[in-house]
Design a protein around this motif. Structure first.
Motif, PDB file in Angstrom:
ATOM      1  N   GLY A  36       0.806  -1.209   0.000  1.00 13.66           N
ATOM      2  CA  GLY A  36       0.000   0.000   0.000  1.00 13.66           C
ATOM      3  C   GLY A  36       0.844   1.267   0.000  1.00 13.66           C
ATOM      4  N   PRO A  37       1.888   1.362   0.867  1.00 15.12           N
ATOM      5  CA  PRO A  37       2.727   2.561   0.850  1.00 15.12           C
ATOM      6  C   PRO A  37       3.427   2.798  -0.480  1.00 15.12           C
ATOM      7  N   VAL A  38       3.873   1.732  -1.146  1.00 15.88           N
ATOM      8  CA  VAL A  38       4.534   1.892  -2.447  1.00 15.88           C
ATOM      9  C   VAL A  38       3.532   2.371  -3.493  1.00 15.88           C
ATOM     10  N   THR A  39       2.323   1.822  -3.457  1.00 15.72           N
ATOM     11  CA  THR A  39       1.282   2.268  -4.388  1.00 15.72           C
ATOM     12  C   THR A  39       0.991   3.748  -4.198  1.00 15.72           C
ATOM     13  N   LEU A  40       0.870   4.172  -2.944  1.00 18.09           N
ATOM     14  CA  LEU A  40       0.639   5.583  -2.647  1.00 18.09           C
ATOM     15  C   LEU A  40       1.773   6.442  -3.189  1.00 18.09           C
ATOM     16  N   MET A  41       3.009   6.026  -2.945  1.00 19.12           N
ATOM     17  CA  MET A  41       4.168   6.791  -3.408  1.00 19.12           C
ATOM     18  C   MET A  41       4.160   6.933  -4.923  1.00 19.12           C
ATOM     19  N   ASN A  42       3.875   5.853  -5.626  1.00 15.97           N
ATOM     20  CA  ASN A  42       3.907   5.892  -7.081  1.00 15.97           C
ATOM     21  C   ASN A  42       2.783   6.743  -7.659  1.00 15.97           C
ATOM     22  N   ARG A  43       1.615   6.682  -7.052  1.00 17.59           N
ATOM     23  CA  ARG A  43       0.511   7.506  -7.557  1.00 17.59           C
ATOM     24  C   ARG A  43       0.754   8.979  -7.290  1.00 17.59           C
ATOM     25  N   LEU A  44       1.255   9.308  -6.094  1.00 11.63           N
ATOM     26  CA  LEU A  44       1.490  10.710  -5.762  1.00 11.63           C
ATOM     27  C   LEU A  44       2.588  11.303  -6.637  1.00 11.63           C
ATOM     28  N   TYR A  45       3.732  10.638  -6.699  1.00 17.80           N
ATOM     29  CA  TYR A  45       4.837  11.207  -7.458  1.00 17.80           C
ATOM     30  C   TYR A  45       4.663  11.025  -8.960  1.00 17.80           C
ATOM     31  N   GLY A  46       3.854  10.050  -9.379  1.00 18.22           N
ATOM     32  CA  GLY A  46       3.508   9.972 -10.784  1.00 18.22           C
ATOM     33  C   GLY A  46       2.772  11.215 -11.231  1.00 18.22           C
ATOM     34  N   ALA A  47       1.939  11.770 -10.330  1.00 16.72           N
ATOM     35  CA  ALA A  47       1.212  12.996 -10.652  1.00 16.72           C
ATOM     36  C   ALA A  47       2.067  14.246 -10.461  1.00 16.72           C
ATOM     37  N   LEU A  48       3.091  14.176  -9.593  1.00 16.38           N
ATOM     38  CA  LEU A  48       3.954  15.324  -9.342  1.00 16.38           C
ATOM     39  C   LEU A  48       5.126  15.412 -10.316  1.00 16.38           C
ATOM     40  N   ARG A  49       5.256  14.423 -11.191  1.00 16.14           N
ATOM     41  CA  ARG A  49       6.442  14.359 -12.057  1.00 16.14           C
ATOM     42  C   ARG A  49       6.554  15.575 -12.964  1.00 16.14           C
ATOM     43  N   SER A  50       5.435  16.227 -13.268  1.00 16.45           N
ATOM     44  CA  SER A  50       5.500  17.410 -14.125  1.00 16.45           C
ATOM     45  C   SER A  50       5.967  18.645 -13.362  1.00 16.45           C
ATOM     46  N   CYS A  51       5.989  18.541 -12.026  1.00 12.18           N
ATOM     47  CA  CYS A  51       6.356  19.688 -11.185  1.00 12.18           C
ATOM     48  C   CYS A  51       7.773  19.582 -10.637  1.00 12.18           C
ATOM     49  N   TYR A  52       8.227  18.372 -10.367  1.00  4.76           N
ATOM     50  CA  TYR A  52       9.519  18.170  -9.711  1.00  4.76           C
ATOM     51  C   TYR A  52      10.269  17.015 -10.359  1.00  4.76           C
ATOM     52  N   ARG A  53      11.583  17.085 -10.288  1.00  5.68           N
ATOM     53  CA  ARG A  53      12.423  15.946 -10.632  1.00  5.68           C
ATOM     54  C   ARG A  53      12.755  15.227  -9.338  1.00  5.68           C
ATOM     55  N   VAL A  54      12.645  13.912  -9.356  1.00  7.70           N
ATOM     56  CA  VAL A  54      12.699  13.149  -8.115  1.00  7.70           C
ATOM     57  C   VAL A  54      13.677  11.986  -8.223  1.00  7.70           C
ATOM     58  N   ASP A  55      14.541  11.849  -7.213  1.00  9.91           N
ATOM     59  CA  ASP A  55      15.360  10.662  -7.026  1.00  9.91           C
ATOM     60  C   ASP A  55      14.796   9.857  -5.869  1.00  9.91           C
ATOM     61  N   VAL A  56      15.089   8.565  -5.838  1.00  9.60           N
ATOM     62  CA  VAL A  56      14.592   7.705  -4.762  1.00  9.60           C
ATOM     63  C   VAL A  56      15.718   6.829  -4.230  1.00  9.60           C
ATOM     64  N   ALA A  57      15.889   6.835  -2.910  1.00 10.59           N
ATOM     65  CA  ALA A  57      16.751   5.868  -2.227  1.00 10.59           C
ATOM     66  C   ALA A  57      15.821   4.836  -1.602  1.00 10.59           C
ATOM     67  N   TYR A  58      15.993   3.561  -1.965  1.00 10.91           N
ATOM     68  CA  TYR A  58      14.996   2.576  -1.579  1.00 10.91           C
ATOM     69  C   TYR A  58      15.623   1.252  -1.154  1.00 10.91           C
ATOM     70  N   ARG A  59      14.791   0.439  -0.525  1.00  9.20           N
ATOM     71  CA  ARG A  59      15.189  -0.924  -0.170  1.00  9.20           C
ATOM     72  C   ARG A  59      14.820  -1.852  -1.317  1.00  9.20           C
ATOM     73  N   ASN A  60      15.791  -2.568  -1.815  1.00 11.95           N
ATOM     74  CA  ASN A  60      15.567  -3.512  -2.911  1.00 11.95           C
ATOM     75  C   ASN A  60      15.047  -4.826  -2.328  1.00 11.95           C
ATOM     76  N   ARG A  61      13.767  -5.112  -2.586  1.00  9.86           N
ATOM     77  CA  ARG A  61      13.141  -6.332  -2.053  1.00  9.86           C
ATOM     78  C   ARG A  61      13.294  -7.519  -3.000  1.00  9.86           C
ATOM     79  N   GLY A  62      14.013  -7.316  -4.094  1.00  9.91           N
ATOM     80  CA  GLY A  62      14.184  -8.377  -5.073  1.00  9.91           C
ATOM     81  C   GLY A  62      13.059  -8.478  -6.078  1.00  9.91           C
ATOM     82  N   ILE A  63      12.101  -7.540  -6.014  1.00 11.53           N
ATOM     83  CA  ILE A  63      10.940  -7.575  -6.903  1.00 11.53           C
ATOM     84  C   ILE A  63      10.695  -6.204  -7.531  1.00 11.53           C
ATOM     85  N   GLU A  64      11.709  -5.340  -7.478  1.00 14.91           N
ATOM     86  CA  GLU A  64      11.516  -3.972  -7.942  1.00 14.91           C
ATOM     87  C   GLU A  64      11.460  -3.911  -9.468  1.00 14.91           C
TER      88      GLU A  64
END
Length: 395
Positions: A36-64
């Motif tokens: 759920g948190p990943v889905t929220l992150m992707n939907r929010l920043y998918g919509a913000l992509r036209s406003c900001y450039r974004v980098d992500v530091a993340y935990r690799n769960r082996g399914i990214e």
């Protein structure tokens, strides 16, 4: 998206990436698998992509998998899917802290996705005033109430009282952020965005005589999924031909065994479909007459927003902001987390004509409140507002 391995932080983002304005810190992962948190992150920043450039530091769960809105991704720590031990969490905090010491000046904001202690411990003092903090659960990633450890609350207060912005999915999260020192004017209530712009169907429009109860989410103790099984059995006892579709993975194998054993005791195994993780939740929403989420704790789950966007009447417990939205939309019923009131509520919604009217209200409300673009616009406007305000965070 450019993805670089920085598990040792030696390859942390450099000046070449300074065009990115926001660095997101996501212990949940990046994209892929159910979260759920990943889905929220992707939907929010998918919509913000036209406003900001974004980098992500993340935990690799082996399914990214690749996220189209990410400028560069930095896998800070690798763990097995479904595993994030306390040792892993400590490693995460240390690696992220090192990353932030080296690279935070390259970013205008640092977004903590989840206000967990592992994220809080990773924040150096010198970057606290550029923090955007998004707690993702009503209970679990904030030290709630007087029963919380005084040391833990002290750590949270030290970080949050200096933060630039807190994003709250519910009134409870907003209250807790303020109680932990974040000025109220620096807290923005947001809705959990849905993943669909226009609902393609409604439970009230289905002609099948079988009454289908839908559940979407991780099948574990927090969401009380056993009450879905109890509801199917209870409706059978009242002469209603009911079945359930549960969309999502089990929290763990032990809970799965208990859950399946409960279905067997109730004699409803043939009336229950469990999909496991699926990429396309929307295909299963089209099969649902009712959306049932009898959780113990929530903020505002994206699954409810999605169901409302599809025009599916909802029966939910009054936790987080679920009850507030269902009442405001007049899109279902709010009940206690117990079998009798849930069964009563579902029985009231077996009439297709009633569901059709409720579903229309749900779809209209979702279109006005849960589209990712609307949520992103509110976040962008709040950031712009605060950029012109001198901080008054206290000492």
């Amino acid at each position: 998206m450019r993805d670089r391995d920085v598990s040792g932080v030696a390859g942390a983002p450099e000046r070449a990436h300074s065009t990115a304005q926001i660095l997101v810190i996501s212990p949940w992962g990046l994209c892929g698998g159910y979260s759920g948190p990943v889905t929220l992150m992707n939907r929010l920043y998918g919509a913000l992509r036209s406003c900001y450039r974004v980098d992500v530091a993340y935990r690799n769960r082996g399914i990214e998998v690749e996220a189209p809105w990410v400028t560069s991704g930095f896998p800070i720590l690798a763990t097995r899917p479904g595993r994030f031990s306390r040792f892993d969490q400590l490693r995460w905090a240390l690696k992220v802290r090192k990353l932030l010491w080296r690279s935070a000046n390259d970013y205008k904001y640092v977004h903590l996705h989840g206000a967990y202690i592992t994220n809080m411990l990773a924040v150096p003092r010198r970057i606290r005033k550029k923090l955007i903090v998004l707690p993702v659960l009503e209970s679990g990633d904030l030290p709630a109430g007087a029963a919380a450890s005084p040391l833990k609350r002290k750590i949270y207060r030290r970080v949050l009282k200096h933060a630039f912005l807190g994003l709250a999915l519910s009134a409870g999260i907003e209250h807790e952020l303020v109680s932990l020192g974040l000025p109220r004017e620096r807290v923005l209530r947001i809705n959990n965005p849905s993943g669909t712009a226009v609902g393609k169907g409604s439970g009230g429009e289905r002609s099948n005589n079988e009454f289908t109860i839908g559940f979407v989410g991780k099948i574990g103790p927090n969401k009380n999924p056993h009450l879905v099984l109890d509801a199917v059995a209870g409706l059978h006892d009242r002469g209603v031909q009911a079945r359930a579709i549960l969309v999502g993975p089990f929290a763990d194998s032990q809970f799965e065994q208990k859950f399946r054993a409960h279905a067997e005791r109730l004699g409803i195994v043939s009336s229950v479909t469990i999909t496991g993780f699926v990429e396309d939740v929307q295909a299963h929403l089209l099969q649902m007459d009712i959306f049932l989420l009898p959780s113990k704790h929530e903020g505002m789950p994206g699954a409810l927003a999605e169901a409302m966007a599809f025009g599916i009447p909802a029966v939910v417990t009054d936790v987080g902001d679920m009850g507030r939205h269902v009442r405001a939309a007049q899109s279902g019923l709010v009940v206690d987390a117990a079998s009798p009131p849930i069964i009563d509520a579902l029985e009231r919604l077996t009439d297709p004509l009633v569901r059709r009217d409720i579903g229309a209200r749900a779809r209209s409300y979702a279109a006005a409140n849960f589209l990712p673009a609307a949520v992103a616009t509110a976040v962008q406007a709040k950031i712009k507002q605060l950029e012109g305000v001198e901080p008054n965070h206290g000492s």
